[in-house]
Structure formats: C-alpha cells, structure tokens
Design an enzyme around this catalytic site. Structure first.
Site, PDB file in Angstrom:
ATOM      1  N   ASN A 139      -5.886  -5.052  -5.992  1.00 44.21           N
ATOM      2  CA  ASN A 139      -7.080  -4.544  -5.331  1.00 44.21           C
ATOM      3  C   ASN A 139      -7.032  -3.034  -5.066  1.00 44.21           C
ATOM      4  O   ASN A 139      -8.053  -2.434  -4.750  1.00 44.21           O
ATOM      5  CB  ASN A 139      -7.195  -5.348  -4.006  1.00 44.21           C
ATOM      6  CG  ASN A 139      -8.178  -4.774  -3.033  1.00 44.21           C
ATOM      7  OD1 ASN A 139      -9.382  -4.910  -3.230  1.00 44.21           O
ATOM      8  ND2 ASN A 139      -7.685  -4.119  -1.984  1.00 44.21           N
ATOM      9  N   TYR A 163     -13.985   6.095 -13.170  1.00 42.44           N
ATOM     10  CA  TYR A 163     -14.065   4.821 -12.430  1.00 42.44           C
ATOM     11  C   TYR A 163     -14.704   3.749 -13.322  1.00 42.44           C
ATOM     12  O   TYR A 163     -14.229   2.616 -13.377  1.00 42.44           O
ATOM     13  CB  TYR A 163     -14.901   5.049 -11.170  1.00 42.44           C
ATOM     14  CG  TYR A 163     -14.848   3.940 -10.144  1.00 42.44           C
ATOM     15  CD1 TYR A 163     -13.711   3.723  -9.373  1.00 42.44           C
ATOM     16  CD2 TYR A 163     -15.958   3.123  -9.909  1.00 42.44           C
ATOM     17  CE1 TYR A 163     -13.677   2.726  -8.396  1.00 42.44           C
ATOM     18  CE2 TYR A 163     -15.936   2.128  -8.943  1.00 42.44           C
ATOM     19  CZ  TYR A 163     -14.792   1.929  -8.190  1.00 42.44           C
ATOM     20  OH  TYR A 163     -14.762   0.935  -7.229  1.00 42.44           O
ATOM     21  N   LYS A 179     -12.698   0.416 -14.380  1.00 40.24           N
ATOM     22  CA  LYS A 179     -13.165  -0.898 -13.922  1.00 40.24           C
ATOM     23  C   LYS A 179     -13.660  -1.738 -15.100  1.00 40.24           C
ATOM     24  O   LYS A 179     -13.464  -2.956 -15.135  1.00 40.24           O
ATOM     25  CB  LYS A 179     -14.259  -0.736 -12.860  1.00 40.24           C
ATOM     26  CG  LYS A 179     -13.775  -0.035 -11.585  1.00 40.24           C
ATOM     27  CD  LYS A 179     -12.646  -0.790 -10.882  1.00 40.24           C
ATOM     28  CE  LYS A 179     -12.320  -0.205  -9.520  1.00 40.24           C
ATOM     29  NZ  LYS A 179     -11.260  -0.941  -8.819  1.00 40.24           N
ATOM     30  N   ASP A 212       3.287   2.177  -4.644  1.00 35.91           N
ATOM     31  CA  ASP A 212       2.333   2.964  -5.415  1.00 35.91           C
ATOM     32  C   ASP A 212       2.126   2.162  -6.698  1.00 35.91           C
ATOM     33  O   ASP A 212       3.057   2.002  -7.503  1.00 35.91           O
ATOM     34  CB  ASP A 212       2.909   4.352  -5.725  1.00 35.91           C
ATOM     35  CG  ASP A 212       1.954   5.199  -6.555  1.00 35.91           C
ATOM     36  OD1 ASP A 212       1.044   4.625  -7.196  1.00 35.91           O
ATOM     37  OD2 ASP A 212       2.125   6.426  -6.580  1.00 35.91           O
ATOM     38  N   ASP A 218       0.854  -1.198   0.000  1.00 39.21           N
ATOM     39  CA  ASP A 218       0.000   0.000   0.000  1.00 39.21           C
ATOM     40  C   ASP A 218       0.883   1.238   0.000  1.00 39.21           C
ATOM     41  O   ASP A 218       2.099   1.156   0.204  1.00 39.21           O
ATOM     42  CB  ASP A 218      -0.938  -0.015   1.226  1.00 39.21           C
ATOM     43  CG  ASP A 218      -2.278   0.656   0.935  1.00 39.21           C
ATOM     44  OD1 ASP A 218      -2.278   1.752   0.323  1.00 39.21           O
ATOM     45  OD2 ASP A 218      -3.316   0.091   1.310  1.00 39.21           O
ATOM     46  N   THR A 249     -16.702   0.406   3.146  1.00 38.74           N
ATOM     47  CA  THR A 249     -15.285   0.702   3.383  1.00 38.74           C
ATOM     48  C   THR A 249     -15.106   2.211   3.245  1.00 38.74           C
ATOM     49  O   THR A 249     -16.050   2.928   2.880  1.00 38.74           O
ATOM     50  CB  THR A 249     -14.366   0.010   2.345  1.00 38.74           C
ATOM     51  OG1 THR A 249     -14.573   0.647   1.089  1.00 38.74           O
ATOM     52  CG2 THR A 249     -14.635  -1.488   2.232  1.00 38.74           C
TER      53      THR A 249
END
Ligand SMILES: NC(=O)c1ccc[n+]([C@@H]2O[C@H](COP(=O)([O-])OP(=O)(O)OC[C@H]3O[C@@H](n4cnc5c(N)ncnc54)[C@H](O)[C@@H]3O)[C@@H](O)[C@H]2O)c1
Length: 266
Positions: free
Chosen positions: A88, A152, A156, A61, A40, A187
């Site tokens: 992810n 997005y 995706k 990154d 992360d 989340t």
C-alpha cells in the site's frame, strides 16, 4: 464484493501502514482479531501512529528489495505466519505541468517496484501458510491516467498490469492477488490539492471506505481483479475490455500455445 471476516488469529502486513489508508485498515483489522504489522519509513509520526493504534511497527523503505524480504522474515519469526500482505505504500508526483523525470522515476520506484519487491518477499511466506492474499493499493489513475501526474499513472497502471499477470500463476498455490483502485480519498497524499476539492464541492472518499474495500479484497476478491472505489459507488470490479484475438489464415480465432500459458490456464 462481499466482506466475510478474515480468520481470527491471521497475520497481516501493511506497507505504508502508518498513512491514511494503513491506519484505517489497521484499526479495523485489530477489531477482527487480526495481528497487524505496519511497515513504513522511519519517522516520529510513524512511531506515534503505531503506538496510538497499539500495532506492531517495522521500518521499511519499499524500494529496498532485500529489506522487503527481511521484514517478511521478521513477521514470520515474531508472529508465526503471514496470511495477507497489503502492498500500500505510495507517493504522488508534485510537478503538475512539467515532466520531471527524476520525480517520475522516484514515483515508479516506490509505487510500482515497491509492489513487485513486496510480492516477491511475501510469496514464500504465504505459501508456507498454505495460501493467502496480496492486496495492492493501485489507484483510479492506473485505469484512467491523470494528465497532471504521468509518473503516478504509469506506476499505478503498471501495478494493475502486474496484478493481472501474476494472478493466474498464483491460483494453484491458493494465493489471491488483487488491486484496489480508489478515487481521491481524504488522506495526507491529497494535502496539496485538498482545497481544490473543497472549493469545487467534489466528493472524496473516507479512508474507512477504502479500508473496508481492502478487507473485502483480502477475503473475497477475485484473483486478478481491480476494484474501483468511488464516492457513492462503493467497490466494483473494473471490466477490462480485452483485445481482438489474432486470426489464423483460415479466419479462425488463434489460441495462444499451451506452453505460453500459466499452469492454471492450460
Ligand atoms: N488518498 C488518495 O486519494 C489515494 C487514491 C488512490 C490511491 N492511493 C494510494 O493509496 C496508498 C496509501 O496512500 P494514502 O492515501 O494512505 O496516503 P498517505 O500519504 O497517508 O500514506 C502513504 C504512506 O506510504 C508511506 N511511504 C511513502 N514512501 C514509502 C517508502 N519508500 N517505503 C515505505 N513506505 C513509504 C508514507 O510514509 C505513508 O505512511 C498509496 O499507494 C496511494 O498512492 C491514494
């Protein structure tokens, strides 16, 4: 999708690993005796999460192509192998009503190119392990575009197309690549819109439900499949409709030339 247990002693890498899904996944994998390496961005939060989970943490990154390779090399050097890569890491756009091209490019860079770089980095290690699995966290937005977030949706949707195009060429190496496509889940990524769901009584997934599907995609996912995860539905493979085939002059269905198909489809 059934969920057989991953082999004890397996090694898994999870990008965006200290976020909501990553944390839930890491906690479950550790109970299954899987060595988990969380990758992360560097932050106090990431370090605290990893320490809490007792998981390994590496700074990454995902938009840095060389860094993806370095992280996989480090995982192999420190843990001997790589069996599963959970690609992810991701962010969502914020500009709901305007097209902010800088933001669009940033989301695509992380959510789509991060997946491509992560795949490139993981494949040699998975081959050295004699096969393995890549599970890409796409989104329902990759199958049903969101009018509020074109970047997005493109990223995706691209991730789903990437998984589908890569899967046939990896089968011969014993490597499975799949996508999971969760609906809204509880989340940090939904912090800016959480209140709207609560006001409307709209059900959102738990991170645990998504983590279960991620494990099932690793152990029993159909290569190239995109698993929808929705509250009250569980994880189900999306049924792609396909497109009409070309017809020859005599009206027969034209077959794509053999040389243009991956080895597994010749
Ligand atoms: N929560 C949802 O509603 C939902 C639904 C569908 C798909 N997803 C996808 O699930 C994935 C995980 O998200 P989450 O819900 O756990 O959210 P989250 O915000 O809790 O976690 C995302 C993680 O990605 C990390 N990250 C962001 N940019 C990065 C970069 N450049 N390099 C490395 N790491 C980076 C963040 O630091 C964070 O730890 C994302 O790809 C997200 O798009 C989430």
């Amino acid at each position: 999708m059934t969920s057989p247990t991953p082999a004890a002693g397996s090694v898994a890498l999870v990008t965006g690993g200290t976020g909501g899904f990553g944390r839930a996944l890491a906690a479950k994998l550790r109970t299954l005796d899987v060595t988990v390496v969380l990758a992360d961005l560097d932050s106090d939060r990431a370090r605290a999460v990893a320490a809490d989970l007792g998981a390994h943490l590496v700074t990454l990154d995902v938009t840095d192509r060389a860094a993806n390779k370095a992280v996989v090399e480090r995982v192999e050097a420190e843990h001997g192998r790589l069996d599963a890569a959970f690609l992810n890491a991701g962010i969502a756009g914020k500009s709901r009503d305007t097209l902010d091209v800088d933001e669009f490019l940033r989301v695509v860079e992380i959510d789509l190119l991060g997946v491509v770089y992560g795949t490139e980095a993981a494949l040699p290690a998975l081959r050295r392990a004699g096969g393995g699995s890549i599970v890409v966290t796409a989104s329902l937005a990759g199958l049903s575009p969101m009018a509020t977030d074109p970047g997005y949706s493109v990223a995706k949707g691209g991730a789903v197309a990437f998984v589908r195009s890569m899967a046939p060429r990896l089968i011969g190496d014993g490597i499975s690549i799949t996508a999971i496509c969760p609906g809204f889940a509880d989340t940090a990524i939904i912090d800016p819109i959480r209140e709207e769901f609560e006001k409307a009584g709209f059900p959102v997934l738990t991170a645990d439900e998504v983590a279960d599907a991620m494990i099932a995609a690793w152990t029993s996912g159909e290569p190239g499949a995109a698993y929808i995860i929705q509250p009250g539905i569980g994880a189900v493979p999306y049924k792609f409709k396909g497109v009409p085939s070309a017809k020859t002059a005599s009206g027969e269905t034209a077959v794509v030339p053999e040389a243009l198909r991956p080895p597994s489809m010749r």
